[in-house]
Design an enzyme around this catalytic site. Structure first.
Site: not given
Length: 529
Positions: A38, A67, A140, A218, A281
């Site tokens: 395409g 599709r 795969k 870190r 904190h």
């Protein structure tokens, strides 16, 4: 399993055309045959590159509005065939299937389509089928096939080919395969999450979350823990989308605390005036509004100057030089604001350990969203706490109603309490916190600690009385007994905002009346664990 694999034939099928022509030209210069589909094929032809359309290979044209184009044995056979398996080679020979040694594919922009607020049908059309199928097949077969799904890996591929004379190593292909499966997993997670929302399903049978690595940290909360920071692709302003102007990399705790600070200060609309939140904190140690940003910071700082040292400062308006100068007086880890003036940035430039972040905008405290937390064997998912109460939604339950000043402070305190770890008690006076009690097992202790901290700060500031005297108090959940309320009254609070809903509400209300307190109920709690 062989180590080096030659690259002679490549399939390029991408939605994002960034860098495509340069990559294809470099491959063609190495004698690699190019296949494409395409718009990708059209882009390559317009650049004067030799390319064969996949339709020529499959013998079928693209159909059904694109599709169906790559779902064909001529494509998947070329991707999946084991080059060291005689039966596979015989099948390729019999059916005229050529090997595909490299797949370059990125997917239809589903996430971007959803982010733009597209309608249901448009989102459905942007679910890629052929792309994920090819990516999974190629990954795969990474023993022989390289799979590139990210534009940023184009140069990595070319460097690999340069180093190994047009071949790729198994380690390289394995790395690409892992990234490929992570990409398709993230893509499917985005689709399934959107689908659950479209169906208004708050608890789908399976829930998936995905992120993109933004930073390798870190360490985590402690130096012996490894950690990373991932973004989820949403555009909510905050630490994940902010631009860092200076300072060393943010740590795990910096990111967590900065997020808490910015989410809190975003409760206060810029149009309603300057506001500042100082976090330590993940809990606020000072929050205030002021006539200027400098004043808001100073009032927030005066709530708990000790805890503010090394804290995070969040502002709801552009950082100006005057406020920057004030913040510079003590060590501050991070400052986050929607923007910052050149003068403010210049002032901070001398503070090499201070990180300055700008977000471009404030977060919407009422926007919907999800939060999740890991537990052993699973994770908890819930709606984001975007609950708010308006003045006309409050229910006055005592003989005395709050004054206008008290009401303004009560609403302010309620917004802050939403961001304090439960059990939360917050004392507020004149648009600023004066005492915060957070994360205690007993609400009485939270009320007492907040009052003690207020008194200690009052002494440090040379005040003649505890700043909590004449304040209002917010409790994130109901008072189960009157004792916590009495601690607040003893500290000098004159009005209370709380959800209500205790079996002993009548007892608590009676105690408030006896103490001359005004009390309003919200009908909504804000537990924050």
């Amino acid at each position: 399993m062989s180590n080096l694999a030659p690259l002679t034939r490549a399939l390029l099928s991408v939605s994002d055309k960034t860098g495509l022509v340069d990559l294809a030209r470099a491959l063609a210069d190495r004698g690699v045959e190019l296949l494409s589909t395409g718009g990708s094929a059209r882009t390559l032809r317009e650049a004067g590159l030799p390319v064969k359309d996949v339709a020529e290979v499959t013998g079928f044209p693209e159909m059904m509005d694109g599709r169906v184009k790559t779902l064909h044995p001529m494509v998947h056979g070329g991707l999946l065939a084991l080059r060291d398996n005689d039966a596979h080679l015989a099948a390729m020979e019999e059916h005229g299937i050529g090997p595909i040694d490299l797949l370059v594919a990125n997917l239809y922009p589903f996430e971007e389509t959803v982010a733009k607020g597209a309608d249901y049908d448009t989102c459905i059309e942007n679910i890629d089928i052929g792309g994920p199928a090819m990516i999974r097949a190629a990954a795969k077969n990474h023993a022989f096939v390289s799979t590139v799904t990210d534009v940023e890996d184009y140069q990595l591929l070319l460097a690999e080919l340069e180093t190994h004379d047009g071949q790729t190593t198994l380690a390289f292909r394995q790395q690409l395969a892992q990234r490929a499966y992570a990409r398709t997993a993230a893509y499917d997670a985005a689709v399934s999450t959107w689908f659950a929302g479209a169906l208004d399903d708050p608890a789908p049978r399976r829930r998936a979350f995905a992120g993109t690595l933004a930073q390798t940290l870190r360490y985590g909360e402690n130096p012996h823990q490894s950690a990373s920071f991932y973004t989820d692709g949403t555009d909510r302003p905050g630490v994940a989308t902010a631009k860092q102007h200076q300072g060393k990399e943010l740590s795990y705790n910096n990111i967590n605390d900065t997020d808490a600070a910015f989410e809190l200060v975003s409760e206060f609309l810029p149009a309603d005036g300057p506001a500042c939140a100082i976090i330590k904190h993940a809990n606020p140690c000072g929050v205030a509004r002021g006539a200027t940003l400098k004043e808001a910071y100073a009032k927030a700082f005066d709530c708990d100057r000790t805890s503010a040292f090394g804290g995070i400062v969040a502002l709801n308006q552009p950082l100006d030089a005057q406020t920057a100068e004030e913040i510079s007086q003590i060590f501050t880890e991070v400052v986050i604001a929607p923007s910052a003036s050149d003068e403010a940035r210049a002032l901070f430039a001398a503070k090499k350990n201070l990180r300055l972040l700008t977000t471009g905008a404030m977060a919407d405290p009422r926007a919907p969203g999800l939060t999740f937390r890991q537990v052993s064997g699973g994770f908890l998912v819930q709606d984001k706490d975007n609950g708010h109460v308006a003045p006309d939604e409050l229910r006055v339950v005592t003989k005395r109603a709050p004054t206008d000043r008290e009401l303004a402070d009560l609403l302010f305190a309620w917004k802050v309490a939403k961001h304090v770890k439960s059990n939360a008690i917050v004392y507020v006076k004149d648009g600023a916190t004066v005492g915060v009690g957070a994360g205690q097992m007993s609400r009485v202790d939270s009320a007492n600690i907040a009052a003690i901290k207020a008194a200690r700060m009052g002494e440090a500031l040379g005040l003649s009385e505890n700043p909590a005297k004449g304040s209002v108090v917010a409790s994130d959940a109901f008072f189960p007994f009157a004792d916590g309320l009495m601690e607040a009254a003893a500290a000098g609070a004159t009005a209370v905002i709380q959800p209500g809903g205790s079996m002993r509400d009548d007892e608590v209300i009676a105690a408030a009346d006896a103490a001359g307190l005004a009390m309003v109920l919200t009908g909504m709690r804000h537990f924050r664990h």
